[in-house]
Design a protein around this motif. Sequence first.
Motif, PDB file in Angstrom:
ATOM      1  N   GLN A  64      82.833  60.340  52.664  1.00 14.22           N
ATOM      2  CA  GLN A  64      81.767  61.088  51.048  1.00 14.22           C
ATOM      3  C   GLN A  64      81.412  59.136  50.705  1.00 14.22           C
ATOM      4  O   GLN A  64      81.868  58.462  51.277  1.00 14.22           O
ATOM      5  CB  GLN A  64      81.896  61.702  50.234  1.00 14.22           C
ATOM      6  CG  GLN A  64      83.312  61.467  49.111  1.00 14.22           C
ATOM      7  CD  GLN A  64      84.199  61.197  49.631  1.00 14.22           C
ATOM      8  OE1 GLN A  64      84.242  61.831  50.523  1.00 14.22           O
ATOM      9  NE2 GLN A  64      84.598  59.849  49.230  1.00 14.22           N
ATOM     10  N   THR A  65      79.657  59.994  50.638  1.00 11.81           N
ATOM     11  CA  THR A  65      78.418  58.546  49.963  1.00 11.81           C
ATOM     12  C   THR A  65      78.869  58.806  48.605  1.00 11.81           C
ATOM     13  O   THR A  65      78.567  60.430  47.983  1.00 11.81           O
ATOM     14  CB  THR A  65      77.582  58.899  50.446  1.00 11.81           C
ATOM     15  OG1 THR A  65      77.292  58.851  51.871  1.00 11.81           O
ATOM     16  CG2 THR A  65      76.985  57.826  49.532  1.00 11.81           C
ATOM     17  N   PRO A  66      79.719  57.927  48.162  1.00 10.84           N
ATOM     18  CA  PRO A  66      79.969  58.895  46.456  1.00 10.84           C
ATOM     19  C   PRO A  66      78.154  58.356  45.333  1.00 10.84           C
ATOM     20  O   PRO A  66      77.736  57.721  45.744  1.00 10.84           O
ATOM     21  CB  PRO A  66      80.593  57.393  45.526  1.00 10.84           C
ATOM     22  CG  PRO A  66      81.060  56.749  47.070  1.00 10.84           C
ATOM     23  CD  PRO A  66      80.029  56.894  48.199  1.00 10.84           C
ATOM     24  N   THR A  67      78.422  59.319  44.743  1.00 12.85           N
ATOM     25  CA  THR A  67      77.123  59.052  43.722  1.00 12.85           C
ATOM     26  C   THR A  67      76.673  58.248  42.693  1.00 12.85           C
ATOM     27  O   THR A  67      77.939  57.211  42.633  1.00 12.85           O
ATOM     28  CB  THR A  67      76.791  60.649  42.881  1.00 12.85           C
ATOM     29  OG1 THR A  67      78.289  60.836  41.844  1.00 12.85           O
ATOM     30  CG2 THR A  67      77.282  61.751  43.680  1.00 12.85           C
ATOM     31  N   ALA A  68      76.425  57.525  41.685  1.00 12.72           N
ATOM     32  CA  ALA A  68      75.831  56.520  41.564  1.00 12.72           C
ATOM     33  C   ALA A  68      77.041  57.149  39.839  1.00 12.72           C
ATOM     34  O   ALA A  68      77.325  56.143  39.741  1.00 12.72           O
ATOM     35  CB  ALA A  68      74.224  56.205  41.296  1.00 12.72           C
ATOM     36  N   ALA A  69      76.802  58.309  40.158  1.00 13.97           N
ATOM     37  CA  ALA A  69      76.807  58.999  38.422  1.00 13.97           C
ATOM     38  C   ALA A  69      78.889  58.408  38.488  1.00 13.97           C
ATOM     39  O   ALA A  69      79.673  57.964  37.937  1.00 13.97           O
ATOM     40  CB  ALA A  69      77.691  59.949  38.726  1.00 13.97           C
ATOM     41  N   ALA A  81      75.392  49.200  48.736  1.00 17.82           N
ATOM     42  CA  ALA A  81      74.143  50.716  48.723  1.00 17.82           C
ATOM     43  C   ALA A  81      74.998  51.081  49.908  1.00 17.82           C
ATOM     44  O   ALA A  81      74.742  50.460  51.199  1.00 17.82           O
ATOM     45  CB  ALA A  81      72.735  50.473  48.261  1.00 17.82           C
ATOM     46  N   GLY A  82      74.945  52.937  50.224  1.00 16.38           N
ATOM     47  CA  GLY A  82      75.131  53.257  51.515  1.00 16.38           C
ATOM     48  C   GLY A  82      76.904  52.946  51.676  1.00 16.38           C
ATOM     49  O   GLY A  82      77.057  54.018  52.791  1.00 16.38           O
ATOM     50  N   LEU A  83      77.170  52.901  50.802  1.00 14.27           N
ATOM     51  CA  LEU A  83      78.827  52.519  50.867  1.00 14.27           C
ATOM     52  C   LEU A  83      79.411  54.230  51.078  1.00 14.27           C
ATOM     53  O   LEU A  83      79.137  54.801  50.611  1.00 14.27           O
ATOM     54  CB  LEU A  83      79.712  52.338  50.170  1.00 14.27           C
ATOM     55  CG  LEU A  83      81.431  51.648  50.563  1.00 14.27           C
ATOM     56  CD1 LEU A  83      81.748  50.187  50.231  1.00 14.27           C
ATOM     57  CD2 LEU A  83      81.898  52.254  49.402  1.00 14.27           C
ATOM     58  N   ILE A  84      80.152  54.334  52.404  1.00 18.31           N
ATOM     59  CA  ILE A  84      81.203  55.862  52.779  1.00 18.31           C
ATOM     60  C   ILE A  84      82.781  55.383  52.445  1.00 18.31           C
ATOM     61  O   ILE A  84      83.027  54.629  52.197  1.00 18.31           O
ATOM     62  CB  ILE A  84      81.043  55.960  54.026  1.00 18.31           C
ATOM     63  CG1 ILE A  84      79.519  56.254  54.486  1.00 18.31           C
ATOM     64  CG2 ILE A  84      82.008  57.236  54.295  1.00 18.31           C
ATOM     65  CD1 ILE A  84      79.160  57.228  54.112  1.00 18.31           C
ATOM     66  N   ASP A  85      82.438  55.988  51.210  1.00 23.70           N
ATOM     67  CA  ASP A  85      84.030  55.881  50.690  1.00 23.70           C
ATOM     68  C   ASP A  85      84.617  57.356  51.754  1.00 23.70           C
ATOM     69  O   ASP A  85      84.936  58.571  51.402  1.00 23.70           O
ATOM     70  CB  ASP A  85      84.127  56.469  49.329  1.00 23.70           C
ATOM     71  CG  ASP A  85      85.625  56.581  48.372  1.00 23.70           C
ATOM     72  OD1 ASP A  85      86.093  55.784  48.677  1.00 23.70           O
ATOM     73  OD2 ASP A  85      86.062  57.884  48.618  1.00 23.70           O
ATOM     74  N   GLY A 116      76.178  55.360  62.929  1.00 28.10           N
ATOM     75  CA  GLY A 116      75.751  54.306  62.512  1.00 28.10           C
ATOM     76  C   GLY A 116      75.887  53.701  60.683  1.00 28.10           C
ATOM     77  O   GLY A 116      75.625  52.576  60.099  1.00 28.10           O
ATOM     78  N   VAL A 117      77.063  54.366  60.057  1.00 31.59           N
ATOM     79  CA  VAL A 117      77.721  53.526  58.798  1.00 31.59           C
ATOM     80  C   VAL A 117      77.796  52.301  59.038  1.00 31.59           C
ATOM     81  O   VAL A 117      78.359  51.969  59.332  1.00 31.59           O
ATOM     82  CB  VAL A 117      78.413  54.929  58.096  1.00 31.59           C
ATOM     83  CG1 VAL A 117      79.236  53.936  57.102  1.00 31.59           C
ATOM     84  CG2 VAL A 117      78.967  55.930  58.184  1.00 31.59           C
ATOM     85  N   THR A 118      77.571  51.639  58.073  1.00 31.83           N
ATOM     86  CA  THR A 118      77.810  50.043  58.260  1.00 31.83           C
ATOM     87  C   THR A 118      78.607  49.745  56.830  1.00 31.83           C
ATOM     88  O   THR A 118      79.214  47.901  56.579  1.00 31.83           O
ATOM     89  CB  THR A 118      76.179  49.325  58.427  1.00 31.83           C
ATOM     90  OG1 THR A 118      75.739  49.593  56.487  1.00 31.83           O
ATOM     91  CG2 THR A 118      75.096  49.943  59.248  1.00 31.83           C
ATOM     92  N   ARG A 119      78.988  50.265  56.264  1.00 31.39           N
ATOM     93  CA  ARG A 119      80.136  50.108  54.942  1.00 31.39           C
ATOM     94  C   ARG A 119      80.637  50.872  54.727  1.00 31.39           C
ATOM     95  O   ARG A 119      80.494  52.262  54.761  1.00 31.39           O
ATOM     96  CB  ARG A 119      79.139  49.092  53.324  1.00 31.39           C
ATOM     97  CG  ARG A 119      78.177  48.467  53.874  1.00 31.39           C
ATOM     98  CD  ARG A 119      78.998  47.163  54.088  1.00 31.39           C
ATOM     99  NE  ARG A 119      79.492  46.692  52.722  1.00 31.39           N
ATOM    100  CZ  ARG A 119      79.906  45.952  52.270  1.00 31.39           C
ATOM    101  NH1 ARG A 119      80.293  44.630  53.632  1.00 31.39           N
ATOM    102  NH2 ARG A 119      80.857  45.109  51.604  1.00 31.39           N
ATOM    103  N   ILE A 120      82.499  50.736  54.692  1.00 30.97           N
ATOM    104  CA  ILE A 120      82.989  51.268  53.790  1.00 30.97           C
ATOM    105  C   ILE A 120      83.954  51.087  53.341  1.00 30.97           C
ATOM    106  O   ILE A 120      84.150  49.979  52.756  1.00 30.97           O
ATOM    107  CB  ILE A 120      83.880  51.967  55.710  1.00 30.97           C
ATOM    108  CG1 ILE A 120      82.817  52.376  56.613  1.00 30.97           C
ATOM    109  CG2 ILE A 120      85.078  52.744  54.874  1.00 30.97           C
ATOM    110  CD1 ILE A 120      84.140  52.842  57.743  1.00 30.97           C
TER     111      ILE A 120
END
Length: 167
Positions: A64-69, A81-85, A116-120
């Motif tokens: 998932q993409t973590p929320t800012a919170a 930004a845009g990191l997938i956890d 197309g994910v670039t950061r994990i």
Amino acid sequence: MNPISLRSVIPDDWPVILGWLRQPHLAASWSPATTIYQGLQAHQPEDMRIISHHATRIGIVCWQTPTAAELSEAGLSDLPAGLIDIDIMIGDSKYLYQGHGTRALTLVIEQLWSQGVTRIGLATQTANTPALRSFTKVGCSPFREFVENGQQYVCLTLGSKFITLKR
């Protein structure tokens, strides 16, 4: 042939997942079991897979993409930004320490790159050396340590521009 495969979660998997969450080897990092179970059930089905060894269910992986919170709460607002956890669990203890989690992570990361994910990012307790070894084997590098719920964790990141996925 790689005996590890990923498939969508089906209704028959949920009792098995709950059973895994109650296993002693998962109690330290996946608890309380009922809270984690409810969170998994609320997860987007397209971002979750059962890990199978041949035809046997052995674990689950979700992303998932973590929320800012969520990032702020964990003190990780500085993540890219845009990191997938990614979260991964080998639930059946008979399959621990055999490289199955590493192979499953490789499959998920390849799928995410193709989308197309670039950061994990992945995180684990600093004392969880098997997970740290697995995350390093797929190319992750430590980003930094943090404390969440009184536990010491390390966050690792992986960027497609900087690595070649190790097999």
